[in-house]
Write a protein that holds these residues in place. Structure first.
Motif, PDB file in Angstrom:
ATOM      1  N   UNK A 100      10.614  19.573  -5.079  1.00  0.00           N
ATOM      2  CA  UNK A 100      10.383  20.842  -5.751  1.00  0.00           C
ATOM      3  C   UNK A 100       8.966  21.069  -6.202  1.00  0.00           C
ATOM      4  N   UNK A 101       7.999  20.330  -5.636  1.00  0.00           N
ATOM      5  CA  UNK A 101       6.595  20.542  -5.964  1.00  0.00           C
ATOM      6  C   UNK A 101       6.079  21.849  -5.372  1.00  0.00           C
ATOM      7  N   UNK A 102       4.762  22.070  -5.391  1.00  0.00           N
ATOM      8  CA  UNK A 102       4.214  23.343  -4.925  1.00  0.00           C
ATOM      9  C   UNK A 102       4.606  23.722  -3.506  1.00  0.00           C
ATOM     10  N   UNK A 103       4.623  22.752  -2.586  1.00  0.00           N
ATOM     11  CA  UNK A 103       5.002  23.062  -1.214  1.00  0.00           C
ATOM     12  C   UNK A 103       6.465  23.435  -1.093  1.00  0.00           C
ATOM     13  N   UNK A 104       7.346  22.610  -1.682  1.00  0.00           N
ATOM     14  CA  UNK A 104       8.772  22.860  -1.587  1.00  0.00           C
ATOM     15  C   UNK A 104       9.197  24.128  -2.296  1.00  0.00           C
ATOM     16  N   UNK A 105       8.667  24.356  -3.493  1.00  0.00           N
ATOM     17  CA  UNK A 105       9.044  25.562  -4.233  1.00  0.00           C
ATOM     18  C   UNK A 105       8.523  26.811  -3.542  1.00  0.00           C
ATOM     19  N   UNK A 106       7.332  26.732  -2.932  1.00  0.00           N
ATOM     20  CA  UNK A 106       6.793  27.882  -2.214  1.00  0.00           C
ATOM     21  C   UNK A 106       7.630  28.196  -0.986  1.00  0.00           C
ATOM     22  N   UNK A 107       8.030  27.153  -0.243  1.00  0.00           N
ATOM     23  CA  UNK A 107       8.890  27.368   0.919  1.00  0.00           C
ATOM     24  C   UNK A 107      10.202  28.018   0.496  1.00  0.00           C
ATOM     25  N   UNK A 108      10.817  27.505  -0.579  1.00  0.00           N
ATOM     26  CA  UNK A 108      12.085  28.059  -1.060  1.00  0.00           C
ATOM     27  C   UNK A 108      11.915  29.498  -1.525  1.00  0.00           C
ATOM     28  N   UNK A 109      10.822  29.788  -2.194  1.00  0.00           N
ATOM     29  CA  UNK A 109      10.526  31.137  -2.672  1.00  0.00           C
ATOM     30  C   UNK A 109      10.448  32.116  -1.510  1.00  0.00           C
ATOM     31  N   UNK A 110       9.726  31.739  -0.464  1.00  0.00           N
ATOM     32  CA  UNK A 110       9.600  32.609   0.700  1.00  0.00           C
ATOM     33  C   UNK A 110      10.940  32.791   1.398  1.00  0.00           C
ATOM     34  N   UNK A 111      11.698  31.731   1.536  1.00  0.00           N
ATOM     35  CA  UNK A 111      12.992  31.818   2.207  1.00  0.00           C
ATOM     36  C   UNK A 111      13.960  32.702   1.419  1.00  0.00           C
ATOM     37  N   UNK A 112      13.973  32.552   0.097  1.00  0.00           N
ATOM     38  CA  UNK A 112      14.867  33.369  -0.729  1.00  0.00           C
ATOM     39  C   UNK A 112      14.472  34.844  -0.646  1.00  0.00           C
ATOM     40  N   UNK A 113      13.166  35.115  -0.666  1.00  0.00           N
ATOM     41  CA  UNK A 113      12.724  36.511  -0.575  1.00  0.00           C
ATOM     42  C   UNK A 113      13.042  37.121   0.792  1.00  0.00           C
ATOM     43  N   UNK A 114      13.213  36.252   1.803  1.00  0.00           N
ATOM     44  CA  UNK A 114      13.570  36.737   3.142  1.00  0.00           C
ATOM     45  C   UNK A 114      15.079  36.915   3.295  1.00  0.00           C
ATOM     46  N   UNK A 115      15.839  36.644   2.231  1.00  0.00           N
ATOM     47  CA  UNK A 115      17.282  36.847   2.269  1.00  0.00           C
ATOM     48  C   UNK A 115      18.082  35.634   2.694  1.00  0.00           C
ATOM     49  N   UNK A 116      17.438  34.474   2.831  1.00  0.00           N
ATOM     50  CA  UNK A 116      18.147  33.241   3.175  1.00  0.00           C
ATOM     51  C   UNK A 116      18.551  32.496   1.905  1.00  0.00           C
ATOM     52  N   UNK A 117      19.357  31.444   2.080  1.00  0.00           N
ATOM     53  CA  UNK A 117      19.895  30.693   0.943  1.00  0.00           C
ATOM     54  C   UNK A 117      19.317  29.276   0.942  1.00  0.00           C
ATOM     55  N   UNK A 118      18.167  29.078   0.308  1.00  0.00           N
ATOM     56  CA  UNK A 118      17.607  27.718   0.231  1.00  0.00           C
ATOM     57  C   UNK A 118      18.182  26.941  -0.950  1.00  0.00           C
ATOM     58  N   UNK A 119      18.342  25.650  -0.767  1.00  0.00           N
ATOM     59  CA  UNK A 119      18.729  24.727  -1.831  1.00  0.00           C
ATOM     60  C   UNK A 119      17.597  23.735  -2.020  1.00  0.00           C
ATOM     61  N   UNK A 120      17.085  23.624  -3.242  1.00  0.00           N
ATOM     62  CA  UNK A 120      16.015  22.676  -3.553  1.00  0.00           C
ATOM     63  C   UNK A 120      16.617  21.500  -4.304  1.00  0.00           C
ATOM     64  N   UNK A 121      16.346  20.290  -3.810  1.00  0.00           N
ATOM     65  CA  UNK A 121      16.771  19.062  -4.472  1.00  0.00           C
ATOM     66  C   UNK A 121      15.536  18.287  -4.909  1.00  0.00           C
ATOM     67  N   UNK A 122      15.492  17.870  -6.163  1.00  0.00           N
ATOM     68  CA  UNK A 122      14.377  17.055  -6.639  1.00  0.00           C
ATOM     69  C   UNK A 122      14.917  15.973  -7.571  1.00  0.00           C
ATOM     70  N   UNK A 123      14.350  14.780  -7.467  1.00  0.00           N
ATOM     71  CA  UNK A 123      14.807  13.663  -8.297  1.00  0.00           C
ATOM     72  C   UNK A 123      14.472  13.864  -9.760  1.00  0.00           C
ATOM     73  N   UNK A 124      13.428  14.626 -10.053  1.00  0.00           N
ATOM     74  CA  UNK A 124      12.976  14.806 -11.430  1.00  0.00           C
ATOM     75  C   UNK A 124      13.675  15.983 -12.092  1.00  0.00           C
ATOM     76  N   UNK A 125      13.503  16.067 -13.396  1.00  0.00           N
ATOM     77  CA  UNK A 125      13.923  17.225 -14.175  1.00  0.00           C
ATOM     78  C   UNK A 125      12.645  17.900 -14.666  1.00  0.00           C
ATOM     79  N   UNK A 126      12.482  19.170 -14.346  1.00  0.00           N
ATOM     80  CA  UNK A 126      11.245  19.892 -14.656  1.00  0.00           C
ATOM     81  C   UNK A 126      11.318  20.514 -16.048  1.00  0.00           C
ATOM     82  N   UNK A 127      10.162  20.655 -16.716  1.00  0.00           N
ATOM     83  CA  UNK A 127       8.831  20.182 -16.316  1.00  0.00           C
ATOM     84  C   UNK A 127       8.749  18.664 -16.404  1.00  0.00           C
ATOM     85  N   UNK A 128       8.245  18.051 -15.348  1.00  0.00           N
ATOM     86  CA  UNK A 128       8.148  16.601 -15.318  1.00  0.00           C
ATOM     87  C   UNK A 128       6.688  16.175 -15.352  1.00  0.00           C
TER      88      UNK A 128
END
Length: 373
Positions: free
Chosen positions: A11-39
């Motif tokens: 869920x860092x900058x690359x992963x969150x940006x990819x998920x953001x773009x995919x969600x805005x395009x109408x797709x259903x992304x799932x982000x998994x991260x080992x940490x609890x944010x803010x970490x």
């Protein structure tokens, strides 16, 4: 309820940006991260104007720590050079704040985010990928690996080689009390390449935060503690780090340099982005911009794959076009992109020295080339 279209591991900058773009395009992304944010995420935090534009963040409106700079000092073997720009060439942010900001924005856009979900297994099952995590099992047609140097997607599909060149680093990030801000007020960030060309260091003040770090290619002669103490001694001797100023303990991390054994970037059902793809810049370790841009490129490729059947290999080709194949000896071809002739002369001096020494960690200075003098 239907499962996700895409699983993003990290869920860092690359992963969150990819998920953001995919969600805005109408797709259903799932982000998994080992940490609890803010970490906690210790990082120098170089962010270029180009990277901020990619994530549509206006530095004038960003509500958290952000420090523009119009000068940067670069030192090598006793020679120091300062480059100045007419307007901010880059910005300093605090990673724990920045990453949380981007992840929450992806969540608001429609991405499902599961924190505390360390991934323990990844396997292909027919035309889908199964991801096992501490928060359950999930399947999707595509998985994006955004989990850093040790990304489980890279380990499963990226053909990770034992011959990879890995940079190990240690950083200290200290939030200064109001009565100590004079110690860093108006100070410019500084980058140092060590005379053996195996290590580098930095000094980076950001509003009321001071980040100091050191990195070196792992292996014989690395001796990170010795290099760290030498950097601290130099900063204290110069007055840039007051002797009586306490700083936070150093924390370690590592990233792979995509030169000796580049990972496979894409294939059936997967893409690697950011540090998982080895895109961090050599000299500064700056990986935020490449992570963000690769996240956008991966999201675009994944959308085309899911909706039109376009092969994901196109993503790998675009990464190679933008960042090269990871081969050695590419630095000389970049010299003309430096901001001015003085900086080019300094790096040519380094290259001349490198002819008789080990040539490593030098590429990242080009991360600040967007604003010429």
């Amino acid at each position: 309820m239907a499962g996700p279209d895409v699983i993003v591991v990290g869920g860092g900058p690359g992963g969150s940006t990819a998920a953001w773009h995919l969600a805005r395009a109408g797709l259903r992304p799932l982000v998994l991260d080992a940490a609890v944010f803010p970490r906690v995420k210790i990082c120098a935090g170089w962010v270029t104007p180009e990277a901020l534009a990619d994530v549509e963040v206006d530095p004038e409106k960003y509500p958290l720590t952000i420090q523009p700079f119009t000068a940067c000092r670069f030192g090598f073997d006793g020679v120091r050079h300062e480059t100045r720009w007419r307007r901010p060439a880059s910005y300093g942010i605090v990673r724990s704040e920045f990453d949380h900001h981007l992840l929450e924005r992806a969540r608001v856009a429609g991405a499902e985010v599961r924190e505390g979900a360390r991934v323990t297994g990844i396997a292909r099952e027919g035309d889908r990928v199964r991801v096992t995590s501490a928060r359950g099992e999930f399947t999707a047609p595509v998985v994006i690996g955004a989990g850093g140097h040790h990304c489980p997607v890279a380990k499963a599909f990226g053909q990770v080689s034992a011959d990879e060149e890995v940079v190990i680093a240690q950083e200290s990030e200290t939030r200064l009390p109001a009565d100590r801000l004079d110690a860093v007020r108006d100070a410019a960030p500084e980058l140092y390449v060590e005379s053996d060309l195996q290590g580098y260091g930095w000094y980076f003040p950001k509003e009321d935060v001071l980040n100091i770090g050191i990195g070196v290619v792992s292996g014989t002669g690395a001796d990170l503690p010795r290099r760290r103490e030498a950097l601290l001694a130099s900063l204290r001797a110069s007055g840039r780090l007051p002797i009586d100023l306490p700083i936070e303990p150093f924390r370690g991390h590592a990233y792979v340099v995509r030169r000796r054994a580049p990972r496979q970037l894409a294939g059936p059902g997967f893409c690697l982005i950011g540090d998982a793809a080895g895109l961090a810049r050599d000299l500064s370790g700056e990986g935020i911009g490449p992570a963000i841009r690769s996240g956008i490129l991966a999201a675009t490729a994944v959308e085309a794959h899911l909706r039109r059947g376009a092969p994901l290999d196109a993503y790998a080709g675009e990464i190679v076009r933008r960042y090269g194949r990871g081969e050695t000896g590419w630095l000389g071809r970049q010299l003309g992109r430096l901001p001015n002739t003085a900086a080019r002369g300094l790096v040519r001096m380094i290259l001349a020295t490198a002819a008789t020494r080990r040539h490593v960690v030098l590429g990242g200075i080009f991360g600040m080339r967007e604003v010429p003098s």
